[in-house]
Design a protein around this motif. Structure first.
Motif, PDB file in Angstrom:
ATOM      1  N   THR A   2       0.838  -1.198   0.000  1.00 39.74           N
ATOM      2  CA  THR A   2       0.000   0.000   0.000  1.00 39.74           C
ATOM      3  C   THR A   2       0.872   1.247   0.000  1.00 39.74           C
ATOM      4  OG1 THR A   2      -1.564  -1.263   1.317  1.00 39.74           O
ATOM      5  CG2 THR A   2      -1.971   1.082   1.138  1.00 39.74           C
ATOM      6  N   ASN A  41       1.235   3.990  -2.859  1.00 39.61           N
ATOM      7  CA  ASN A  41       0.621   5.236  -2.403  1.00 39.61           C
ATOM      8  C   ASN A  41      -0.897   5.051  -2.275  1.00 39.61           C
ATOM      9  OD1 ASN A  41       0.589   7.833  -1.561  1.00 39.61           O
ATOM     10  ND2 ASN A  41       1.125   8.754  -3.525  1.00 39.61           N
ATOM     11  N   GLY A  42      -1.307   3.851  -1.943  1.00 39.62           N
ATOM     12  CA  GLY A  42      -2.725   3.561  -1.787  1.00 39.62           C
ATOM     13  C   GLY A  42      -3.442   3.261  -3.092  1.00 39.62           C
ATOM     14  N   GLY A  43      -2.824   3.617  -4.217  1.00 40.63           N
ATOM     15  CA  GLY A  43      -3.479   3.388  -5.511  1.00 40.63           C
ATOM     16  C   GLY A  43      -3.010   2.087  -6.126  1.00 40.63           C
ATOM     17  N   ALA A  44      -2.805   2.085  -7.431  1.00 41.68           N
ATOM     18  CA  ALA A  44      -2.365   0.870  -8.110  1.00 41.68           C
ATOM     19  C   ALA A  44      -0.970   1.085  -8.688  1.00 41.68           C
ATOM     20  CB  ALA A  44      -3.338   0.505  -9.224  1.00 41.68           C
ATOM     21  N   TYR A  77       0.453 -14.031 -12.357  1.00 39.28           N
ATOM     22  CA  TYR A  77      -0.580 -13.044 -12.014  1.00 39.28           C
ATOM     23  C   TYR A  77      -0.304 -11.683 -12.643  1.00 39.28           C
ATOM     24  CZ  TYR A  77      -3.392  -9.786  -9.415  1.00 39.28           C
ATOM     25  OH  TYR A  77      -4.259  -8.800  -9.099  1.00 39.28           O
ATOM     26  N   ARG A 124      -1.576 -10.770 -16.060  1.00 33.72           N
ATOM     27  CA  ARG A 124      -3.016 -10.801 -16.293  1.00 33.72           C
ATOM     28  C   ARG A 124      -3.590  -9.396 -16.397  1.00 33.72           C
ATOM     29  NH1 ARG A 124      -7.424 -14.272 -13.016  1.00 33.72           N
ATOM     30  NH2 ARG A 124      -7.680 -12.573 -11.554  1.00 33.72           N
ATOM     31  N   LEU A 125      -3.387  -8.599 -15.379  1.00 36.47           N
ATOM     32  CA  LEU A 125      -3.935  -7.244 -15.403  1.00 36.47           C
ATOM     33  C   LEU A 125      -2.833  -6.206 -15.470  1.00 36.47           C
ATOM     34  CD1 LEU A 125      -6.731  -7.575 -12.704  1.00 36.47           C
ATOM     35  CD2 LEU A 125      -6.970  -7.678 -15.166  1.00 36.47           C
ATOM     36  N   PRO A 178      -3.640  -2.480  -3.459  1.00 32.65           N
ATOM     37  CA  PRO A 178      -3.847  -3.031  -2.114  1.00 32.65           C
ATOM     38  C   PRO A 178      -4.952  -4.076  -2.023  1.00 32.65           C
ATOM     39  CG  PRO A 178      -3.488  -0.682  -1.995  1.00 32.65           C
ATOM     40  CD  PRO A 178      -3.613  -1.016  -3.450  1.00 32.65           C
ATOM     41  N   THR A 179      -5.785  -4.218  -3.048  1.00 31.86           N
ATOM     42  CA  THR A 179      -6.803  -5.278  -2.974  1.00 31.86           C
ATOM     43  C   THR A 179      -6.335  -6.559  -3.665  1.00 31.86           C
ATOM     44  OG1 THR A 179      -7.871  -4.384  -4.942  1.00 31.86           O
ATOM     45  CG2 THR A 179      -8.794  -3.743  -2.829  1.00 31.86           C
ATOM     46  N   ALA A 184      -6.057   4.405   3.189  1.00 34.13           N
ATOM     47  CA  ALA A 184      -5.987   4.234   1.739  1.00 34.13           C
ATOM     48  C   ALA A 184      -5.700   2.790   1.377  1.00 34.13           C
ATOM     49  CB  ALA A 184      -4.900   5.136   1.174  1.00 34.13           C
ATOM     50  N   THR A 185      -6.718   1.933   1.424  1.00 35.21           N
ATOM     51  CA  THR A 185      -6.481   0.541   1.078  1.00 35.21           C
ATOM     52  C   THR A 185      -6.936   0.227  -0.335  1.00 35.21           C
ATOM     53  OG1 THR A 185      -8.558   0.023   2.104  1.00 35.21           O
ATOM     54  CG2 THR A 185      -6.585  -0.385   3.409  1.00 35.21           C
ATOM     55  N   HIS A 186      -7.617   1.134  -1.003  1.00 30.82           N
ATOM     56  CA  HIS A 186      -7.880   0.966  -2.428  1.00 30.82           C
ATOM     57  C   HIS A 186      -7.791   2.339  -3.075  1.00 30.82           C
ATOM     58  CE1 HIS A 186     -11.829   1.576  -0.565  1.00 30.82           C
ATOM     59  NE2 HIS A 186     -12.130   2.231  -1.663  1.00 30.82           N
ATOM     60  N   SER A 187      -7.719   2.339  -4.403  1.00 31.17           N
ATOM     61  CA  SER A 187      -7.296   3.580  -5.044  1.00 31.17           C
ATOM     62  C   SER A 187      -8.263   4.743  -4.813  1.00 31.17           C
ATOM     63  CB  SER A 187      -7.029   3.363  -6.528  1.00 31.17           C
ATOM     64  OG  SER A 187      -8.057   2.629  -7.118  1.00 31.17           O
ATOM     65  N   ALA A 215      -7.415   6.080  -1.555  1.00 29.72           N
ATOM     66  CA  ALA A 215      -6.108   6.729  -1.663  1.00 29.72           C
ATOM     67  C   ALA A 215      -6.286   8.130  -2.216  1.00 29.72           C
ATOM     68  CB  ALA A 215      -5.186   5.910  -2.557  1.00 29.72           C
ATOM     69  N   ASN A 254     -13.261  -4.509  -7.676  1.00 32.24           N
ATOM     70  CA  ASN A 254     -11.943  -5.125  -7.655  1.00 32.24           C
ATOM     71  C   ASN A 254     -11.609  -5.617  -9.071  1.00 32.24           C
ATOM     72  OD1 ASN A 254     -10.203  -7.518  -7.608  1.00 32.24           O
ATOM     73  ND2 ASN A 254     -10.236  -7.287  -5.387  1.00 32.24           N
ATOM     74  N   ARG A 255     -10.377  -5.361  -9.516  1.00 33.25           N
ATOM     75  CA  ARG A 255      -9.986  -5.721 -10.878  1.00 33.25           C
ATOM     76  C   ARG A 255     -10.061  -7.218 -11.127  1.00 33.25           C
ATOM     77  NH1 ARG A 255      -5.124  -1.618 -12.348  1.00 33.25           N
ATOM     78  NH2 ARG A 255      -6.093   0.175 -11.381  1.00 33.25           N
ATOM     79  N   ASP A 256      -9.535  -7.994 -10.186  1.00 37.60           N
ATOM     80  CA  ASP A 256      -9.476  -9.447 -10.367  1.00 37.60           C
ATOM     81  C   ASP A 256     -10.874 -10.059 -10.441  1.00 37.60           C
ATOM     82  OD1 ASP A 256      -6.726  -9.465 -10.311  1.00 37.60           O
ATOM     83  OD2 ASP A 256      -6.662  -9.603  -8.134  1.00 37.60           O
ATOM     84  N   VAL A 282     -10.951  -2.032 -15.748  1.00 33.33           N
ATOM     85  CA  VAL A 282      -9.642  -2.575 -16.133  1.00 33.33           C
ATOM     86  C   VAL A 282      -9.751  -4.081 -16.355  1.00 33.33           C
ATOM     87  CG1 VAL A 282      -7.277  -2.991 -15.357  1.00 33.33           C
ATOM     88  CG2 VAL A 282      -8.342  -0.785 -14.926  1.00 33.33           C
ATOM     89  N   PRO A 304      -3.218   9.723  -6.517  1.00 36.95           N
ATOM     90  CA  PRO A 304      -3.025   8.294  -6.766  1.00 36.95           C
ATOM     91  C   PRO A 304      -4.244   7.654  -7.419  1.00 36.95           C
ATOM     92  CG  PRO A 304      -3.326   8.715  -4.428  1.00 36.95           C
ATOM     93  CD  PRO A 304      -3.269  10.045  -5.092  1.00 36.95           C
TER      94      PRO A 304
END
Lengths: 332, 305
Positions: free
Chosen positions: A153, A157-160, A248, A251-252, A257-258, B23-26, B29, B183-185, B213, B304
């Motif tokens: 995370t 920075n909390g994003g992707a 993995y 794939r994307l 963080p998820t 911030a656990t997901h974008s 964030a 969630n992307r996955d 995505v 972010p």
């Protein structure tokens, strides 16, 4: 199903159950496949089968490693976070290296190497803390579960964290490509599973792992280097997580963080549904593979039908897990 | 405002506490990023205000942080983005009972008397705008599949708004709506199975840019040509960039639901409190349709999200 059992004569029923024990997961999977085909004809197509196997590859590969750890009497709760952190690091390294190394193929190779080094390294840390540090595996890996994900995370920075486009194009065949009509992840899954089965059943190391899980003290008296083999077990699992991450990332092309959330529970569920005892000592790689496929098939069927309220998906998965565990319950 | 500062020099400093999920997901964030931007801007413009930003990993940690903000930091006003509506209602009410001005953001409390003001994104528009766009895009006829978020009231609001519009278009069929959990996955898997199950899909309402995505990857893998539009949502910077560049023909529009509302809530609260004023009770940050024409207004490359 229960009423049918009640009608059968006790003696015959017992014999029937006896035969079912070891085959619980296989029977469960077969029943699910029949149900899936009845609910949607598309279920039985080769394309759908390959989709399911391909997406099972991540959890399946991790589960093979987890199978060893559980047989040895341990547990690893951190694999989901570990996979996510490795994925993030791999992408960061590759994006960074792309600036200095000209050849994208070389960069991807470097990224893959990072995954294969990081995994066993994390496993080594677990193994050392558990054996030399004498901390419960549950606690060690509960700690690293938080540590790994927090670092991901932080890096993101909390994003992707997203792989550069050019690299993603070069890397994507590793997930999307296929050999003889079978996607690469399925091949890798098969190779890992076969290797796992071989190591567990045909090598001295495999026997030691089972001995340690069965009774650690006895194993020590038998002059088995318990600490060493435990550490190797966690490193093997780390390697499996690294291999899963290799598949993995393309794939994307991103980690967030998820990523890998609750994978640890899926992997553990696959191992247990596959007939391995949570208290260690005995288990099988074949069962684990069937267990992993079974878990994917449930969610696949739920996606292919709309007869059950979407809110109940998790409940259906829970019921099937319990029923299969019931089918393969052994003498305790 | 700066000119007024000397007059207040002796006045008690305004201490504004901000409490929000970590911030656990974008998206979150982005919200945390905007909270820190608001802190920077507010403190720079007004020497009389101090802004403290705290993030929590779950509802009970947030409740603890609220207590700390009151007793340790002695805040005079609070902007709170509750982790969960029901669980945080009591803790927030206790803060307000101490005469602290409370602005609640996004996830509302179950008892609105625990707040002075409420700022939120527009979830109804988040479902309605894509529905209207898709209906027009399809000329009132075609097949859609939808992805939903994590089962929550926000998700229900959006889906209901979407369905309400689609009721007017009997020839548009919503084939199914399953949870991709933002969630992307998960979105990738759900879409793979949609593509197996339905041979003719015109539009996929991904209902979130993260999920989009995964949806795009699944379409690409299946080499499906029947899908003409993938509608994401929330205006993540990657999606907006794609829209600006026109780099993916499937992405033609988006709907704003920017985490920037966190910035607005903090700035509005801080400025109002410095002047001793109140905010309107309800402040909805409108969601608007984003197309290539206005995309640059919604592009924040440093966030972010």
């Amino acid at each position: 199903m229960p009423p049918a059992i009640a009608e059968a004569t006790p003696g015959r029923a017992a014999a029937w159950w006896g035969k079912l024990h070891g085959f619980g997961p296989v029977v469960g999977l077969a029943l699910l496949c029949v149900a899936g085909t009845l609910l949607n004809a598309e279920f039985a197509t080769i394309d759908n089968g390959l989709n399911v196997l391909t997406r099972t590859a991540f959890i399946g590969i991790i589960a093979v490693g987890m199978c060893f750890v559980i047989i040895s009497g341990g547990i690893d709760l951190s694999v989901g976070s570990m996979a996510a952190l490795i994925a993030g690091c791999v992408i960061l390294v590759m994006n960074h290296a792309a600036g200095t190394i000209g050849s994208p193929v070389l960069v991807v190779g470097l990224g893959m190497l990072v995954a294969l080094v990081l995994g066993p390294l994390f496993g080594l840390a677990h193994g050392l803390l558990i054996t030399k540090g004498r901390i419960e595996p549950f606690i060690v890996t509960l700690g690293t579960l938080g540590i790994f994900r927090a670092y991901l995370t932080y890096f993101a920075n909390g994003g992707a964290i997203t792989l550069g486009n050019e690299l993603a194009d070069v890397y994507s065949p590793v997930y999307y490509g296929s050999l003889l009509g079978v996607p690469f992840p399925v091949w890798v899954f098969a190779v890992v599973a076969l290797a796992g089965g071989f190591v567990l059943n045909r090598t001295a190391y495999g026997r030691y792992v089972q001995a340690i899980g069965s009774n650690e003290q006895v194993a020590r008296y038998a002059a088995v280097d318990v600490d060493k083999f435990k550490i190797i077990t966690y490193m093997l699992l780390g390697l499996c997580v690294g291999i899963a991450t290799l598949l993995y990332v393309p794939r994307l092309g991103s980690a967030s963080p998820t990523t890998g959330l609750l994978w640890e529970l899926e992997a553990i569920a696959a191992v247990i549904v596959g007939g391995t005892a949570l208290k260690g000592g005995a288990g099988s790689v074949t069962g684990t593979v069937v267990g992993a496929v079974l878990l994917s098939v449930i969610s696949n069927i739920l996606n292919l039908t709309s007869i059950i309220s979407v809110y109940l998906n998790a409940a259906v998965q829970g019921f099937v897990i319990i029923i299969v565990a019931f089918l393969q319950r052994g003498r305790r | 405002m700066l000119a007024m500062a000397p007059a207040f020099a002796q006045a008690k400093k305004e201490v504004l506490g901000v409490s929000m999920p970590a911030a656990t997901h974008s998206f979150m964030a982005g919200a945390v990023y905007w909270a820190n931007e608001a802190k920077k801007d507010l403190e720079k413009a007004n020497p009389n205000i101090q802004v403290i930003v705290k993030t929590a990993a779950n509802a009970s940690e947030q409740a603890n942080q609220l207590q700390d903000l009151v007793t340790v930091n002695k805040i005079t006003s609070l902007v709170v983005f509750p982790f969960e509506s029901a669980a945080l209602t009591k803790p927030v009410a206790q803060v307000k009972a101490k005469n602290i001005y409370v602005t609640v953001v996004d996830r509302g409390l179950t008892d609105t008397s625990a707040q002075d003001a409420y700022v939120s994104g527009d979830n109804t528009a988040f479902g309605k705008i894509p529905a209207e766009y898709i209906a027009k895009f399809l000329n009132g006829k075609g097949n859609i599949v939808a992805l939903r978020g994590i089962p929550t009231t926000i998700d229900n609001e959006r889906m209901d708004a979407f369905n309400a519009v689609m009721k007017n278009y009997p020839n548009i069929k919503l084939l199914d709506a399953k949870h991709g959990n933002w969630n992307r996955d998960d979105a990738f898997k759900v879409t793979q199975d949609y593509l197996t199950r339905f041979k003719e899909i015109d539009v996929i309402w991904a209902a979130d840019d993260d999920m989009a995505v995964g949806v795009l990857k699944a379409i690409e893998q299946a080499k499906r040509k029947d899908i003409k539009l993938v509608f994401g949502g929330a205006g993540a910077k990657g999606a907006i960039k794609t829209l600006m560049d026109g780099s993916d023909p499937l992405i033609q529009a988006n709907v704003s639901y920017s985490p920037k509302f966190m910035y607005d809530a903090i700035k509005m609260t801080g400025e109002a409190r410095l002047k001793g004023q109140k905010l309107p009770a309800n402040n909805i940050v409108p969601s608007v349709l984003i197309t290539k024409a206005n995309a640059k207004d919604f592009y924040f490359p440093n966030s972010p999200f």
